[in-house]
Design an enzyme around this catalytic site. Structure first.
Site, PDB file in Angstrom:
ATOM      1  N   ALA A 155       0.841  -1.211   0.000  1.00 23.66           N
ATOM      2  CA  ALA A 155       0.000   0.000   0.000  1.00 23.66           C
ATOM      3  C   ALA A 155       0.877   1.263   0.000  1.00 23.66           C
ATOM      4  O   ALA A 155       1.877   1.314  -0.712  1.00 23.66           O
ATOM      5  CB  ALA A 155      -0.972  -0.051   1.172  1.00 23.66           C
ATOM      6  N   CYS A 156       0.519   2.244   0.807  1.00 17.31           N
ATOM      7  CA  CYS A 156       1.237   3.532   0.778  1.00 17.31           C
ATOM      8  C   CYS A 156       2.700   3.403   1.187  1.00 17.31           C
ATOM      9  O   CYS A 156       3.495   4.296   0.939  1.00 17.31           O
ATOM     10  CB  CYS A 156       0.553   4.543   1.693  1.00 17.31           C
ATOM     11  SG  CYS A 156      -1.050   5.049   1.061  1.00 17.31           S
ATOM     12  N   SER A 157       3.053   2.317   1.849  1.00 17.14           N
ATOM     13  CA  SER A 157       4.442   2.145   2.277  1.00 17.14           C
ATOM     14  C   SER A 157       5.297   1.439   1.228  1.00 17.14           C
ATOM     15  O   SER A 157       6.472   1.136   1.485  1.00 17.14           O
ATOM     16  CB  SER A 157       4.490   1.336   3.576  1.00 17.14           C
ATOM     17  OG  SER A 157       3.774   1.999   4.583  1.00 17.14           O
ATOM     18  N   SER A 158       4.741   1.184   0.067  1.00 18.29           N
ATOM     19  CA  SER A 158       5.460   0.386  -0.942  1.00 18.29           C
ATOM     20  C   SER A 158       6.826   0.967  -1.306  1.00 18.29           C
ATOM     21  O   SER A 158       7.781   0.219  -1.538  1.00 18.29           O
ATOM     22  CB  SER A 158       4.611   0.250  -2.209  1.00 18.29           C
ATOM     23  OG  SER A 158       3.415  -0.434  -1.924  1.00 18.29           O
ATOM     24  N   PHE A 359       3.668   5.734   5.204  1.00 15.53           N
ATOM     25  CA  PHE A 359       2.805   4.961   6.106  1.00 15.53           C
ATOM     26  C   PHE A 359       1.426   4.817   5.490  1.00 15.53           C
ATOM     27  O   PHE A 359       1.018   5.636   4.663  1.00 15.53           O
ATOM     28  CB  PHE A 359       2.720   5.627   7.479  1.00 15.53           C
ATOM     29  CG  PHE A 359       2.568   7.134   7.465  1.00 15.53           C
ATOM     30  CD1 PHE A 359       1.317   7.727   7.400  1.00 15.53           C
ATOM     31  CD2 PHE A 359       3.690   7.955   7.501  1.00 15.53           C
ATOM     32  CE1 PHE A 359       1.174   9.113   7.390  1.00 15.53           C
ATOM     33  CE2 PHE A 359       3.557   9.352   7.498  1.00 15.53           C
ATOM     34  CZ  PHE A 359       2.301   9.927   7.443  1.00 15.53           C
TER      35      PHE A 359
END
Ligand code: COA
Length: 373
Positions: A155-158, A359
């Site tokens: 997700a956003c932490s990729s 995050f």
């Protein structure tokens, strides 16, 4: 140990921008039409009328003024309210490959690296346009890169998870030069009919060149001092779209097959998780917030970033110390912290320290501490 450096970054920004006013106008037109369609049930008290959205709320709650998207027309059509993208044939480049190539061009040029010298391509993002063949392998072929390539999704932490993976592959001797690409088409997983979240996301793609320090000739290098990743399971951000939808006979167009979140809960639970991650990571490197010149934070919400930066620095951050790009880009998922890094890194002087931190869903969070060389 092998020194690993970030030597290039690139950014692809779609040409269509939607400001809050246009987004809200389309949303409110849909609300009015929907309420008119359900007028009888509303009058009978069987159904609550839908409420209008407002630009003032969006700016106050999130700090977002505008966002870039691959297609604005479909999103702003109250009869459709989702982007309209052309399906690609198998013999054409996929959409995410095209976005990735546009961002990679900049990154490779800044790094002074030929595409053929890349031997690891990682595509990391929240939504991949197909399960296989990997978009990263398609990009590897389009670039004429060697070695190996794969897709990953945290997700956003990729992006930060991919940077750690690339750095570790280089340290282990499995790769010499890696390209990390984050093609985010968030507009395709956003429910533009949901008042609580229709304003949150935008589209963009970033690219990062990570390589062995002794191989690079790049002027602007950011040495990776350390990476730290953390995850904790939560359903507060969830998307149930998946390949089992057709065999579980669930409705592929149902709203839970799009981004769904409990925004307030996410805010409360993620801020402490992220500030502890960064503070503990710095401490493990014998550093503290006082040593940092910059925080390139994930770009989801202005207040979240202010709070996290305040906790890490122990004081009010300046705009220079914690740059904001979400006002123009909105939340571009994994690309957000890298856009901030890409646009706000050149002025750092040699020896300056910074943290790239992303995050999001999972929950997941990643911290990459870098030093300008
Ligand atoms: N227009 C006008 N009012 C709206 C609105 C809109 N588009 N959306 C919600 N509201 C209303 C709500 O109905 C609520 O009204 P009430 O107080 O009468 O019940 C009020 O505004 C506050 O809603 P709330 O959802 O509590 O707002 P918020 O201050 O928490 O802000 C977010 C919402 C989503 C911006 C914020 O919670 C956030 O950014 N959270 C973190 C999200 C995040 O980082 N996610 C990660 C994704 S990767």
């Amino acid at each position: 140990m092998t020194e690993v450096v970030i030597t290039g970054t690139g950014l692809y920004t779609p040409e269509h921008a939607i400001d809050n006013a246009s987004l809200v106008t389309a949303f409110n037109a849909w609300v009015d039409a929907e309420n008119a369609r359900n007028a009888e049930a509303i009058a009978a008290g069987e159904r609550e009328p839908l409420a209008h959205s407002s630009s003032e709320f969006i700016v106050k709650a999130s700090g977002i003024h505008s966002r870039y998207v691959l297609d604005a027309e479909g999103i702003l059509d109250p009869e459709r309210m989702r982007p309209r993208l052309r399906e690609r044939r198998n013999d054409e480049p996929s959409i995410q490959c095209e976005m990735g190539l546009a961002a990679a061009g900049d990154a490779l040029q800044t790094a002074g690296v030929a595409a053929g010298d890349i031997d690891l391509v990682i595509v990391g993002c929240s939504n991949l346009e197909r399960p296989y063949p990997a978009v990263a392998v398609e990009m590897q072929s389009a670039l004429g890169a060697g070695g190996y390539a794969f897709d990953m999704n945290v997700a956003c932490s990729s992006a930060t998870f991919a940077i750690e993976t690339a750095a570790n592959a280089i340290r282990a001797g499995n790769a010499r030069r890696a390209l990390v690409v984050n093609p985010e088409i968030c507009s395709a997983h956003l429910n533009f009919r949901d008042r609580d979240s229709h304003f949150i996301f935008g589209d963009a793609c970033t690219a990062i060149v990570v390589e062995r320090d002794d191989l690079t000739t790049a002027e602007a290098r950011f040495g990776i001092l350390g990476t730290r990743l953390t995850t904790r399971f939560s359903n507060a951000i969830r998307n149930n779209a998946g390949f089992l939808n057709r065999v579980t006979d669930s409705d592929p167009l149902a709203v839970d097959k799009l981004f769904v979140q409990e925004g307030r809960r996410v805010f409360k639970e993620v801020c402490p998780l992220v500030s502890s991650l960064i503070t503990d990571h710095l401490a493990s490197l014998s550093l503290s917030g006082d040593d940092l010149s910059r925080l390139w934070l994930h770009q989801a919400n202005r207040h979240m970033n202010d709070l996290i930066a305040r906790r890490v620095l122990g004081r009010e951050p300046t705009v220079r110390e914690a740059p904001v790009i979400l006002d123009r880009y909105a939340n571009t998922s994994s690309a957000g912290s890298i856009i901030a890094f890409h646009l706000h890194r050149d002025d750092l002087t040699s020896g300056a320290l910074g943290v790239v931190c992303s995050f999001g869903a999972g929950y997941s969070a990643g911290s990459v501490v870098v030093r300008r060389q």
